[in-house]
Write a protein that holds these residues in place. Structure first.
Motif, short mmCIF file in Angstrom:
data_model
loop_
_atom_site.label_atom_id
_atom_site.label_comp_id
_atom_site.label_asym_id
_atom_site.label_seq_id
_atom_site.Cartn_x
_atom_site.Cartn_y
_atom_site.Cartn_z
N UNK A 90 4.15 0.11 -6.89
CA UNK A 90 2.88 0.38 -6.79
C UNK A 90 1.98 -0.70 -6.36
N UNK A 91 2.12 -2.10 -6.71
CA UNK A 91 1.45 -3.00 -5.65
C UNK A 91 1.48 -2.95 -4.44
N UNK A 92 2.71 -2.40 -3.71
CA UNK A 92 2.76 -2.42 -2.19
C UNK A 92 1.92 -1.21 -1.75
N UNK A 93 2.33 -0.05 -2.50
CA UNK A 93 1.32 1.12 -2.20
C UNK A 93 -0.10 1.11 -2.42
N UNK A 94 -0.62 -0.05 -3.40
CA UNK A 94 -1.99 0.03 -3.36
C UNK A 94 -2.50 -0.81 -2.19
N UNK A 95 -1.64 -1.71 -1.31
CA UNK A 95 -1.86 -2.53 -0.38
C UNK A 95 -2.26 -1.42 0.98
N UNK A 96 -1.93 -0.30 0.87
CA UNK A 96 -1.97 0.82 1.99
C UNK A 96 -3.20 1.75 1.35
N UNK A 97 -4.25 1.18 0.92
CA UNK A 97 -5.31 2.08 0.54
C UNK A 97 -5.93 2.80 1.41
N UNK A 98 -6.32 4.09 0.98
CA UNK A 98 -7.00 5.08 2.09
C UNK A 98 -5.96 5.59 3.10
N UNK A 99 -4.69 5.55 2.85
CA UNK A 99 -3.65 6.03 4.04
C UNK A 99 -2.72 7.03 3.10
N UNK A 100 -2.10 7.86 4.22
CA UNK A 100 -1.00 8.97 3.71
C UNK A 100 -0.03 8.28 4.60
N UNK A 123 7.20 6.86 2.22
CA UNK A 123 8.17 5.57 1.70
C UNK A 123 9.27 6.14 1.04
N UNK A 124 10.17 5.33 1.26
CA UNK A 124 11.65 5.72 0.50
C UNK A 124 11.85 4.69 -0.40
N UNK A 125 12.08 5.48 -1.69
CA UNK A 125 12.41 4.60 -2.80
C UNK A 125 13.60 5.47 -3.58
N UNK A 148 -5.70 6.50 -2.69
CA UNK A 148 -7.24 6.28 -2.40
C UNK A 148 -7.84 5.77 -3.53
N UNK A 149 -8.99 5.12 -3.28
CA UNK A 149 -9.68 4.35 -4.16
C UNK A 149 -10.98 5.04 -4.48
N UNK A 190 -7.81 2.83 -8.20
CA UNK A 190 -7.02 3.61 -7.62
C UNK A 190 -6.12 4.77 -7.89
N UNK A 191 -6.11 5.89 -7.14
CA UNK A 191 -5.58 6.90 -7.30
C UNK A 191 -4.18 7.16 -6.45
N UNK A 192 -2.76 7.33 -6.98
CA UNK A 192 -2.07 7.55 -6.14
C UNK A 192 -1.31 8.83 -6.35
N UNK A 193 -1.05 9.57 -5.27
CA UNK A 193 -0.56 11.13 -5.37
C UNK A 193 0.62 10.97 -4.39
N UNK A 194 1.96 11.84 -4.95
CA UNK A 194 3.02 11.58 -4.22
C UNK A 194 3.81 13.05 -4.28
N UNK A 195 4.54 13.14 -3.51
CA UNK A 195 5.40 14.27 -3.29
C UNK A 195 6.77 14.34 -2.68
#
Length: 457
Positions: free
Chosen positions: A96-106, A109-111, A121-122, A131-136
């Motif tokens: 999540x901390x790493x994801x937040x650094x890419x705010x505004x992007x789609x 990621x491989x986890x 998005x923020x 910060x709202x993180x949506x994943x699929x």
């Protein structure tokens, strides 16, 4: 394998297949990119639908958030870093901390060995930035693209194979008339006759080729027939004078009792030799005309000079008889320029004049008037030779230009090659010969010769 050894049908099929493969590969790439674009847009739309309720709630100042549906992952992080909602997989939650650094992007990621499509998005609120993180899971989209890829490959291969088969069948159908022409030509070679190559009902290129080949076959057959006829006629023409010559020489040897008798027999034999020599010369001229392909050229003044020389040669052959040979050349001021070239050489023009004068002399060697004239026209020159020998038999006119054809009433002793030689020379020059016959009066022969290119062209 050399390309020249490959059949036309195989060339058509191979060339068509290469073109089809090129177009199908380009079309496949375009279709694949379009499908991938559609799949990506769909995945992004799903992510936007996941984050939309949370963004709306935050914008209204609410803090109660529902969990997303199954197979949908979301996380809502407050300004302090606490997660109010967290349905992310464990491996992705640690990022999540790493994801937040890419705010505004789609981004992808491989986890934990799994690929996810993540949108971050923020939302600015009175309490700070959320910060709202949506994943699929991205495996579904990858599976769809993989299936589309295989489907495209199978379709492209099937289309190319079908196209190759269709090209082969079309080539076979298109070339079937050529095969028939080849078989017919082989049959004609094996068994010569009067038959021609078959011409199909369609007015296509193959039918046009068949008609052209039939014209060629007709010309070759006519040429062969002319050669056979010439050999037959020449043999006949030579045989009679040779028999006469042999008889006269035998008589001179066995029966001549005085020098005068022997001289008379030898003189008669010489006349026969002259006839043979003239016949051989005419045959050589015809052979040269048949082999000639290019036109000669001469100016009007050069032809005028040759006409005068031909008249002189005719007078020498007449001697002191009562035959008058005159010639005239149009010298009017309005005639075409003398530097224009006529499509016949001066030598060939002289042969035309000599043969026409000889024909007129043979028709009435003892007396009469022969008029020769040369008149320039807008398109060339007109040569006219007119006599007063009573004309020609009307029934003979259609055969006047045939080789070894003789009008017994007009030239009983000639070889019948004079007009044939004239016709051959004029045909090479691209001109025409016309007979103006006046029974009981005389014959007028009109020869039209066209202009050639300008001097130096």
């Amino acid at each position: 394998m050399r390309w020249s050894r490959i059949g036309i049908r195989a060339r058509i099929t191979g060339g068509s297949l290469l073109i089809a493969m090129l177009f199908s590969v380009v079309a496949g790439i375009l279709i694949y990119n379009q499908v991938r674009h559609i799949v990506n847009d769909g995945e992004i739309a799903v992510l936007e639908s996941i984050e939309a309720p949370y963004r709306t709630a935050l914008a209204k100042g609410g803090a109660d958030f529902d969990r997303p549906g199954s197979d949908l992952f979301a996380a809502v992080v407050d300004p302090s870093g606490s997660r109010k909602v967290d349905t992310l997989p464990k491996a992705l939650r640690r990022m999540i901390p790493e994801l937040i650094e890419h705010n505004g992007e789609t981004r992808t990621f491989t986890a934990g060995g799994v690929t996810y499509l993540v949108r971050i998005t923020s939302v600015e609120t009175s309490s700070g930035e959320w910060h709202v993180i949506a994943a699929r899971n991205g495996e579904a989209a990858a599976s769809v693209l993989s299936q589309v890829t295989w489907l495209l490959l199978i379709c492209i291969a099937g289309i190319n194979l079908a196209f190759a088969l269709a090209s082969w069948l079309i080539g076979t159908a298109a070339l079937s008339p050529v095969d028939r022409l080849r078989r017919s030509a082989r049959a004609l070679v094996a068994k010569p006759g009067t038959e021609l190559l078959p011409v199909g009902p369609a007015d296509d290129e193959i039918a046009q080729l068949a008609r052209t080949l039939n014209e060629l076959i007709g010309e070759l057959r006519a040429s062969t027939e002319r050669e056979r006829q010439i050999v037959s006629d020449a043999s006949h023409e030579f045989r009679t004078p040779l028999a006469i010559l042999q008889t006269k020489l035998e008589l001179a040897q066995s029966q001549a009792t005085t020098l005068a008798e022997m001289r008379a027999d030898v003189a008669s034999a010489q006349q026969t030799l002259l006839r043979l020599s003239a016949l051989a010369t005419s045959l050589l001229e015809l052979s040269r005309i048949d082999a000639q392909s290019g036109r000669g050229s001469a100016t009007v003044d050069e032809l005028s000079s040759e006409l005068a020389d031909a008249a002189d040669r005719g007078r020498l052959r007449v001697g002191r008889g009562d035959v008058v040979i005159d010639f005239s050349v149009d010298t009017s001021p309005g005639r075409p320029s003398d530097d224009r070239l006529v499509a016949v050489s001066a030598h060939d023009f002289g042969r035309i004049c000599d043969n026409l004068v000889n024909n007129a002399l043979a028709a009435r060697p003892e007396a009469g008037h022969i008029q020769m004239s040369l008149t320039p026209t807008p398109h060339g020159v007109l040569l006219a030779v007119e006599d007063e020998a009573g004309g020609m038999d009307e029934a003979f006119l259609p055969h006047a230009f045939d080789r070894f054809a003789r009008d017994a009433t007009r030239s009983p002793s000639g070889a019948g090659l004079g007009l044939a030689i004239v016709s051959g020379i004029v045909a090479i020059a691209g001109g025409t010969v016309n007979l103006v016959n006046t029974p009981g009066v005389g014959l007028r022969v009109e020869v039209e010769l066209p202009f050639a290119a300008e001097r130096g062209d």
